[in-house]
Motif scaffolding. Structure first.
Motif, mmCIF file in Angstrom:
data_model
loop_
_atom_site.group_PDB
_atom_site.id
_atom_site.type_symbol
_atom_site.label_atom_id
_atom_site.label_comp_id
_atom_site.label_asym_id
_atom_site.label_seq_id
_atom_site.Cartn_x
_atom_site.Cartn_y
_atom_site.Cartn_z
ATOM 1 N N GLY A 1 29.180 10.320 16.959
ATOM 2 C CA GLY A 1 29.172 11.099 15.720
ATOM 3 C C GLY A 1 28.955 12.577 15.962
ATOM 4 N N SER B 1 36.198 -2.401 23.286
ATOM 5 C CA SER B 1 36.655 -2.766 24.617
ATOM 6 C C SER B 1 36.719 -4.284 24.805
ATOM 7 N N GLY C 1 32.639 12.954 16.748
ATOM 8 C CA GLY C 1 32.187 13.757 15.612
ATOM 9 C C GLY C 1 33.284 14.277 14.715
ATOM 10 N N ALA D 1 38.106 2.906 19.859
ATOM 11 C CA ALA D 1 37.629 1.585 20.297
ATOM 12 C C ALA D 1 36.185 1.381 19.854
ATOM 13 N N LYS E 1 39.656 6.405 30.038
ATOM 14 C CA LYS E 1 38.534 6.904 29.214
ATOM 15 C C LYS E 1 37.332 7.051 30.129
HETATM 16 C C1 FMN Z 1 29.611 1.261 17.219
HETATM 17 C C2 FMN Z 1 30.403 1.839 18.330
HETATM 18 C C3 FMN Z 1 30.970 1.013 19.283
HETATM 19 C C4 FMN Z 1 31.724 1.547 20.326
HETATM 20 N N1 FMN Z 1 32.278 0.709 21.244
HETATM 21 C C5 FMN Z 1 33.110 1.211 22.182
HETATM 22 C C6 FMN Z 1 33.760 0.357 23.094
HETATM 23 O O1 FMN Z 1 33.597 -0.861 23.066
HETATM 24 N N2 FMN Z 1 34.584 0.913 24.024
HETATM 25 C C7 FMN Z 1 34.802 2.264 24.085
HETATM 26 O O2 FMN Z 1 35.574 2.715 24.927
HETATM 27 N N3 FMN Z 1 34.194 3.097 23.234
HETATM 28 C C8 FMN Z 1 33.353 2.612 22.277
HETATM 29 N N4 FMN Z 1 32.738 3.462 21.418
HETATM 30 C C9 FMN Z 1 32.999 4.921 21.511
HETATM 31 C C10 FMN Z 1 34.109 5.338 20.529
HETATM 32 O O3 FMN Z 1 35.330 4.751 20.886
HETATM 33 C C11 FMN Z 1 34.264 6.852 20.471
HETATM 34 O O4 FMN Z 1 34.667 7.313 21.746
HETATM 35 C C12 FMN Z 1 32.963 7.541 20.065
HETATM 36 O O5 FMN Z 1 32.278 6.810 19.074
HETATM 37 C C13 FMN Z 1 33.155 8.963 19.566
HETATM 38 O O6 FMN Z 1 33.783 8.992 18.316
HETATM 39 P P1 FMN Z 1 32.976 9.153 16.911
HETATM 40 O O7 FMN Z 1 32.002 10.270 17.084
HETATM 41 O O8 FMN Z 1 34.055 9.432 15.922
HETATM 42 O O9 FMN Z 1 32.309 7.855 16.651
HETATM 43 C C14 FMN Z 1 31.938 2.947 20.396
HETATM 44 C C15 FMN Z 1 31.338 3.774 19.436
HETATM 45 C C16 FMN Z 1 30.590 3.238 18.419
HETATM 46 C C17 FMN Z 1 29.992 4.165 17.391
#
Ligand code: FMN
Length: 364
Positions: A274, A93, A304, A69, A220
């Motif tokens: 990340g 979200s 990450g 998301a 979550k």
């Molecule tokens: C730009 C951005 C926007 C995000 N927006 C949401 C969100 O609206 N709702 C949510 O549950 N998680 C959100 N997240 C969290 C991601 O869904 C995910 O749990 C988190 O980034 C970890 O994954 P990654 O390290 O691969 O980015 C967001 C993350 C990023 C980087």
């Protein structure tokens, strides 16, 4: 990674992070309108292999690598995203009422750390409009909608939180294959610890129980609060058989160091996504996997994931499905193919026949 890494990423990273992201979403929206384009993208990026197929919460996923998301907040580009080979797409979200989110700037890249600092504050077009957009879309992979309380820019009393979730869930019910309830957004200061208080998750689930949801639900939650919070979570979810699993959101603030100066860090409020949060999410995923009823619940893990090894580690620690977002930003659209091909190579290396044979083997 083809030409993405050296050329497109360098160009994209010249501009403001949010402006470039919006451009990518607009491009995806255009590409998704043409079946010829999405078919071409699917041929280029999707990995079809029975060893990667997963069944989780009664849903079939062609592979375990989903989009997290936050990338497509209002569901504009799901068709193009699904054609990049993801095993699932999660929109949101999404909240009952539309929201502008926090003031800009609210998104920063920190390439040296393979990190993104995010302080969006949940901007989205509102559940009703988004559900209307998605209700009749046919995707080759499961579609999740992530629901959160509306961010109105000011703190609201406890009594306002539950009805807002209820309204959001009611609006999107039936427009997706699974629901993810975002119970721990790190960037809404007044509400981010709301569900850490015992009894509040139970109260929300009790209210949703009356709704006869026709999709599996995942929660979550914050990765903070230690094992005591995990026990509380499991206890409060227990009576509701439609709760099918959990995942962890980003931790609030900056619990891990970044390689930028303290002054620069001051200008970047928000949570870190990340590489820097990988270890924390992996540790919490394994802790929850060890505590939960594995016949009943499944875990989804994001944090990450950039390589097949990263995804494989999460699966071996107990995640049935893995998601990514920062990896897509840094590595480009080829990341899903590269991870899925890498997972097949890792299965062969370890003499395993199917990805589910790796589930939880390293959790302790
Ligand atoms: C730009 C951005 C926007 C995000 N927006 C949401 C969100 O609206 N709702 C949510 O549950 N998680 C959100 N997240 C969290 C991601 O869904 C995910 O749990 C988190 O980034 C970890 O994954 P990654 O390290 O691969 O980015 C967001 C993350 C990023 C980087």
């Amino acid at each position: 990674m083809g030409i993405y890494e050296p050329v497109i990423r360098s160009l994209a990273f010249l501009g403001d992070a949010e402006a470039m992201h919006d451009r990518a979403v607009r491009l995806g929206k255009r590409l998704g309108k043409s079946p010829r384009v999405t078919q071409w993208l699917t041929r280029r990026y999707a990995v079809e292999d029975p060893r990667l197929r997963c069944v989780v919460a009664g849903l079939e996923f062609p592979n375990p690598i989903g989009l997290a998301a936050g990338y497509d907040k209002s569901g504009h580009t799901v068709k193009a995203l699904a054609s990049l080979g993801f095993g699932a797409i999660e929109v949101g979200s999404v909240s009952a009422d539309s929201s502008q989110g926090n003031p800009r700037p609210r998104l920063w890249r920190v390439p040296r750390d393979r990190a993104i600092v995010v302080n969006y504050g949940l901007p989205n077009e509102g559940a009703e409009q988004i559900a209307r957009r998605l209700r009749d879309v046919e995707l080759p992979v499961p579609l999740g909608i992530n629901v959160v309380k509306t961010n109105r820019g000011y703190a609201e009393p406890e009594e306002a939180v539950f009805p807002d979730y209820e309204a959001g869930v009611r609006m999107v019910n039936g427009a997706c294959d699974y629901l993810m309830l975002n119970l721990g957004c790190p960037n809404i200061e007044s509400e981010r610890d709301f569900f850490g208080t015992p009894g509040r998750i139970a109260e929300l689930l009790r209210r949703l129980d009356a709704m006869e949801l026709n999709t599996p639900v995942f929660l979550k939650v914050s990765p903070c609060g230690g094992d005591a919070f995990l026990d509380q979570l499991l206890e409060e979810a227990d009576p509701y058989e439609w709760v099918k699993g959990f995942m962890f959101n980003l931790p609030p603030g900056k619990p891990v160091p970044l390689s930028v100066s303290a002054e620069k860090l001051e200008t970047m409020p928000g949570a870190i996504a990340g590489k820097p949060i990988q270890e924390l999410i992996d540790e919490r995923t394994a802790a929850l996997y060890c505590r939960m009823d594995r016949q009943r619940y499944s875990l989804i893990a994001a944090g990450g994931v950039f390589t097949a090894e990263d995804a494989y580690r999460k699966i071996r620690l107990g995640a049935s499905l893995v998601q990514l977002l920062a990896g897509l930003v840094y590595e480009g659209p080829g990341i899903v193919r590269s991870i899925n091909e890498g997972l097949l190579a890792l299965l062969e290396r370890d003499g395993l026949n199917h990805i589910h044979d790796a589930l939880g083997v390293d959790a302790r």
